[in-house]
Design an enzyme around this catalytic site. Structure first.
Site, PDB file in Angstrom:
ATOM      1  N   SER A   1       0.837  -1.209   0.000  1.00  6.40           N
ATOM      2  CA  SER A   1       0.000   0.000   0.000  1.00  6.40           C
ATOM      3  C   SER A   1       0.865   1.250   0.000  1.00  6.40           C
ATOM      4  O   SER A   1       0.356   2.353  -0.110  1.00  6.40           O
ATOM      5  CB  SER A   1      -0.906   0.027   1.228  1.00  6.40           C
ATOM      6  OG  SER A   1      -0.124   0.099   2.389  1.00  6.40           O
TER       7      SER A   1
ATOM      8  N   HIS B   1      -4.346  -4.391  -3.083  1.00  5.91           N
ATOM      9  CA  HIS B   1      -4.008  -4.254  -1.665  1.00  5.91           C
ATOM     10  C   HIS B   1      -5.072  -4.892  -0.775  1.00  5.91           C
ATOM     11  O   HIS B   1      -6.203  -4.421  -0.708  1.00  5.91           O
ATOM     12  CB  HIS B   1      -3.841  -2.756  -1.329  1.00  5.91           C
ATOM     13  CG  HIS B   1      -3.532  -2.517   0.106  1.00  5.91           C
ATOM     14  ND1 HIS B   1      -4.120  -1.527   0.840  1.00  5.91           N
ATOM     15  CD2 HIS B   1      -2.684  -3.160   0.948  1.00  5.91           C
ATOM     16  CE1 HIS B   1      -3.650  -1.570   2.075  1.00  5.91           C
ATOM     17  NE2 HIS B   1      -2.786  -2.551   2.170  1.00  5.91           N
TER      18      HIS B   1
ATOM     19  N   GLU C   1      -8.144  -3.028  -2.383  1.00  2.24           N
ATOM     20  CA  GLU C   1      -7.976  -1.828  -3.203  1.00  2.24           C
ATOM     21  C   GLU C   1      -7.235  -2.210  -4.489  1.00  2.24           C
ATOM     22  O   GLU C   1      -6.183  -2.847  -4.433  1.00  2.24           O
ATOM     23  CB  GLU C   1      -7.204  -0.760  -2.433  1.00  2.24           C
ATOM     24  CG  GLU C   1      -8.000  -0.205  -1.252  1.00  2.24           C
ATOM     25  CD  GLU C   1      -7.198   0.722  -0.343  1.00  2.24           C
ATOM     26  OE1 GLU C   1      -7.741   1.743   0.076  1.00  2.24           O
ATOM     27  OE2 GLU C   1      -6.026   0.406  -0.044  1.00  2.24           O
TER      28      GLU C   1
ATOM     29  N   ASN D   1      -5.808   3.142   4.221  1.00  2.00           N
ATOM     30  CA  ASN D   1      -4.687   3.421   5.125  1.00  2.00           C
ATOM     31  C   ASN D   1      -4.525   4.907   5.415  1.00  2.00           C
ATOM     32  O   ASN D   1      -3.998   5.288   6.461  1.00  2.00           O
ATOM     33  CB  ASN D   1      -3.377   2.877   4.551  1.00  2.00           C
ATOM     34  CG  ASN D   1      -3.179   1.429   4.930  1.00  2.00           C
ATOM     35  OD1 ASN D   1      -3.997   0.852   5.615  1.00  2.00           O
ATOM     36  ND2 ASN D   1      -2.080   0.854   4.475  1.00  2.00           N
TER      37      ASN D   1
HETATM   38  N1  CAA Z   1      -6.620 -14.100  11.111  1.00  2.00           N
HETATM   39  C1  CAA Z   1      -7.700 -14.705  10.579  1.00  2.00           C
HETATM   40  N2  CAA Z   1      -8.891 -14.671  11.157  1.00  2.00           N
HETATM   41  C2  CAA Z   1      -9.007 -14.000  12.315  1.00  2.00           C
HETATM   42  C3  CAA Z   1      -7.921 -13.343  12.919  1.00  2.00           C
HETATM   43  C4  CAA Z   1      -6.680 -13.405  12.264  1.00  2.00           C
HETATM   44  N3  CAA Z   1      -5.581 -12.803  12.736  1.00  2.00           N
HETATM   45  N4  CAA Z   1      -8.348 -12.777  14.057  1.00  2.00           N
HETATM   46  C5  CAA Z   1      -9.635 -13.045  14.151  1.00  2.00           C
HETATM   47  N5  CAA Z   1     -10.041 -13.770  13.088  1.00  2.00           N
HETATM   48  C6  CAA Z   1     -11.362 -14.226  12.751  1.00  2.00           C
HETATM   49  C7  CAA Z   1     -11.668 -15.475  13.414  1.00  2.00           C
HETATM   50  O1  CAA Z   1     -12.276 -16.329  12.450  1.00  2.00           O
HETATM   51  C8  CAA Z   1     -12.657 -15.099  14.482  1.00  2.00           C
HETATM   52  O2  CAA Z   1     -13.633 -16.010  14.591  1.00  2.00           O
HETATM   53  P1  CAA Z   1     -13.450 -17.338  15.455  1.00  2.00           P
HETATM   54  O3  CAA Z   1     -12.370 -17.103  16.486  1.00  2.00           O
HETATM   55  O4  CAA Z   1     -14.785 -17.516  16.049  1.00  2.00           O
HETATM   56  O5  CAA Z   1     -13.091 -18.378  14.457  1.00  2.00           O
HETATM   57  C9  CAA Z   1     -13.286 -13.797  14.003  1.00  2.00           C
HETATM   58  O6  CAA Z   1     -12.306 -13.221  13.136  1.00  2.00           O
HETATM   59  C10 CAA Z   1     -13.556 -12.844  15.143  1.00  2.00           C
HETATM   60  O7  CAA Z   1     -12.401 -12.795  15.929  1.00  2.00           O
HETATM   61  P2  CAA Z   1     -12.370 -12.472  17.475  1.00  2.00           P
HETATM   62  O8  CAA Z   1     -13.690 -12.838  18.078  1.00  2.00           O
HETATM   63  O9  CAA Z   1     -11.140 -13.100  18.037  1.00  2.00           O
HETATM   64  O10 CAA Z   1     -12.117 -10.928  17.572  1.00  2.00           O
HETATM   65  P3  CAA Z   1     -12.864  -9.728  16.869  1.00  2.00           P
HETATM   66  O11 CAA Z   1     -14.328  -9.916  16.837  1.00  2.00           O
HETATM   67  O12 CAA Z   1     -12.292  -8.513  17.487  1.00  2.00           O
HETATM   68  O13 CAA Z   1     -12.360  -9.786  15.359  1.00  2.00           O
HETATM   69  C11 CAA Z   1     -10.831  -8.806  13.861  1.00  2.00           C
HETATM   70  C12 CAA Z   1     -11.021  -9.740  15.046  1.00  2.00           C
HETATM   71  C13 CAA Z   1     -11.544  -9.401  12.645  1.00  2.00           C
HETATM   72  C14 CAA Z   1      -9.350  -8.747  13.591  1.00  2.00           C
HETATM   73  C15 CAA Z   1     -11.467  -7.443  14.214  1.00  2.00           C
HETATM   74  O14 CAA Z   1     -10.981  -7.010  15.449  1.00  2.00           O
HETATM   75  C16 CAA Z   1     -11.178  -6.380  13.195  1.00  2.00           C
HETATM   76  O15 CAA Z   1     -11.854  -6.287  12.185  1.00  2.00           O
HETATM   77  N6  CAA Z   1     -10.176  -5.545  13.485  1.00  2.00           N
HETATM   78  C17 CAA Z   1      -9.779  -4.441  12.593  1.00  2.00           C
HETATM   79  C18 CAA Z   1      -8.876  -4.992  11.544  1.00  2.00           C
HETATM   80  C19 CAA Z   1      -8.422  -3.929  10.604  1.00  2.00           C
HETATM   81  O16 CAA Z   1      -8.710  -2.755  10.723  1.00  2.00           O
HETATM   82  N7  CAA Z   1      -7.653  -4.371   9.607  1.00  2.00           N
HETATM   83  C20 CAA Z   1      -7.016  -3.452   8.653  1.00  2.00           C
HETATM   84  C21 CAA Z   1      -5.610  -3.260   9.082  1.00  2.00           C
HETATM   85  S1  CAA Z   1      -4.729  -2.150   8.023  1.00  2.00           S
HETATM   86  C22 CAA Z   1      -4.079  -3.126   6.845  1.00  2.00           C
HETATM   87  O17 CAA Z   1      -4.145  -4.289   6.855  1.00  2.00           O
HETATM   88  C23 CAA Z   1      -3.442  -2.398   5.698  1.00  2.00           C
HETATM   89  C24 CAA Z   1      -1.986  -2.329   5.616  1.00  2.00           C
HETATM   90  O18 CAA Z   1      -1.500  -1.977   4.567  1.00  2.00           O
HETATM   91  C25 CAA Z   1      -1.091  -2.540   6.748  1.00  2.00           C
END
Ligand code: CAA
Length: 299
Positions: free
Chosen positions: A133, A154, A166, A205
Site C-alpha cells: 500500500s 491491496h 484496493e 490506510n
Molecule cells: N486471522 C484470521 N482470522 C481471524 C484473525 C486473524 N488474525 N483474528 C480473528 N479472526 C477471525 C476469526 O475467524 C474469528 O472467529 P473465530 O475465532 O470464532 O473463528 C473472528 O475473526 C472474530 O475474531 P475475534 O472474536 O477473536 O475478535 P474480533 O471480533 O475482534 O475480530 C478482527 C477480530 C476481525 C481482527 C477485528 O478485530 C477487526 O476487524 N479488526 C480491525 C482490523 C483492521 O482494521 N484491519 C485493517 C488493518 S490495516 C491493513 O491491513 C493495511 C496495511 O497496509 C497494513
C-alpha cells in the site's frame, strides 16, 4: 505490449487458474488461503523454508477453523488445502502461473529486483500485482517489460476476514488489467475499491493513518494511556479494535517500514515513523507476531 491491449488481457480473466503468491508472511499466507478457497490453485513462494512451514500450518489452522464454524464445508476446506502448494523457488513457479501477487517485505529495492526477475520468468500475458500500500506500482513497472500488466492489489489484515481489496492502477496500467483484477476480487467474494490514480497509502490506510497519528500524539503527550485510547476507539467510535491493538495486529515492524518507505518517497519528516513506534521497533517488539508490541500476548 501497449496499455490498450484490452482484448488479450480480458481473455485471461477466465483463464486465471494458477496463482503465485510471493512472500509467506501473515499477508501472503491468508491471501493464498483466500484464493484457494475461491477455487484457484495457489503456490506460495518464499526463500525461507521455515517461513513456508509456518505458512502451511497457519493456513491449515485458519481454514479448518472455518470448517468447524460452518463457514465452509469440510470438503470445501479439504479441497482448498489440496490446491495449496509451497516452494522456495518462486521464479520456477512463475513460469507456469497465470497471475502473480507479490506480498514480500516493504522494501523498494527488493521489490524492484523481484519484479524484474518475475518479468523474465512469467509468461507474457501474466499480470504482476503487488499487495503493497506504500509502494505504488509506478515505482515497480519500469523494472519490467510489461508496465500495462502491473498494478497494486491491496488486501487488509487479516486477509481471510477483511473484505476490502484496493485495486490501484499506475499511469500505464491497461483497463483490461484493472478489469481482470476487479474480476478476481469478485471471485474471491471480496469488495473491490477502485482507485483511479495512485496516492501513497491509498484510501483506507490514509483514513487509518490520520487516526493512528492522532492516537500516537495523545499517548506521547500523556493525555491518556494507549489502553484507554483503544477503549475510546472501541466504545465511543465502535471500531472493532483500537489503533494500538491494530498496530500490534498489523505488526510494529510493518508499520515502521511502511512509514520509512513513505518518508523515502516524500522526503517529508512528518512521514517518518513516530518515535514511540521506532522505539518499539528497535526493542524488537513487533506485536502479536512475536508476543510483544504495545501489549503482551501469551498465545
Ligand atoms: N486471522 C484470521 N482470522 C481471524 C484473525 C486473524 N488474525 N483474528 C480473528 N479472526 C477471525 C476469526 O475467524 C474469528 O472467529 P473465530 O475465532 O470464532 O473463528 C473472528 O475473526 C472474530 O475474531 P475475534 O472474536 O477473536 O475478535 P474480533 O471480533 O475482534 O475480530 C478482527 C477480530 C476481525 C481482527 C477485528 O478485530 C477487526 O476487524 N479488526 C480491525 C482490523 C483492521 O482494521 N484491519 C485493517 C488493518 S490495516 C491493513 O491491513 C493495511 C496495511 O497496509 C497494513
Amino acid at each position: 505490449m501497449t496499455p490498450d491491449s484490452t482484448i488479450d488481457t480480458i481473455d485471461t480473466i477466465d483463464t486465471i487458474d494458477d496463482v503465485l503468491v510471493v512472500g509467506a508472511g501473515a499477508m501472503g499466507t491468508q491471501i493464498g488461503a483466500a484464493y484457494a478457497l475461491a477455487g484457484y490453485r495457489v503456490t506460495t513462494g518464499d526463500l525461507a523454508p521455515e517461513a513456508l512451514d509456518q505458512s502451511r500450518d497457519e493456513a491449515q489452522r485458519r481454514l479448518r477453523r472455518l470448517a468447524e464454524k460452518g463457514t465452509f464445508s469440510r470438503d470445501e476446506v479439504d479441497s482448498a488445502l489440496e490446491r495449496m502448494m509451497y516452494t522456495t523457488d518462486s521464479l520456477e513457479a512463475a513460469r507456469t502461473t497465470d497471475f502473480v501477487l507479490e506480498a514480500a517485505v516493504e522494501r523498494i529495492d527488493i521489490k524492484r529486483q523481484l519484479f524484474a526477475d518475475l518479468d523474465e520468468a512469467a509468461p507474457e500475458h501474466v499480470i504482476l500485482a503487488t499487495n503493497s500500500s506504500t509502494i505504488p506500482s509506478s515505482l515497480l513497472m519500469d523494472a519490467t517489460a510489461r508496465p500495462d500488466r502491473v498494478c497494486n492489489m491491496h488486501f487488509f489484515n487479516p486477509a481471510l476476514v477483511m473484505n476490502c481489496v484496493e485495486v490501484v492502477r499506475n499511469p500505464q496500467t491497461s483497463d483490461a488489467t484493472v478489469e481482470a483484477a476487479l474480476g478476481m476480487v469478485h471471485r474471491l467474494g471480496k469488495q473491490p475499491v477502485r482507485l483511479n490514480k495512485e496516492i501513497p497509502g491509498f484510501v483506507a490506510n490514509r483514513l487509518l493513518g490520520a487516526l493512528r497519528n492522532e492516537a500516537l500524539r495523545l499517548e506521547a503527550d500523556g493525555v491518556a494511556s494507549y489502553q484507554d485510547i483503544d477503549v475510546a476507539a472501541r466504545t465511543a467510535l465502535g471500531h472493532p479494535m483500537g489503533p494500538f491493538e491494530l498496530m500490534d495486529l498489523v505488526g510494529i515492524d510493518v508499520s515502521y517500514l511502511i512509514r520509512l518507505s513513505e518518508y523515502e518517497q516524500s522526503g517529508d519528516p512528518a512521514d517518518l515513523p513516530h518515535p514511540s513506534v521506532q522505539k518499539l521497533y528497535e526493542q524488537g517488539r513487533y506485536g502479536r507476531k512475536n508476543g510483544r508490541g504495545w501489549y503482551e500476548y501469551t498465545s
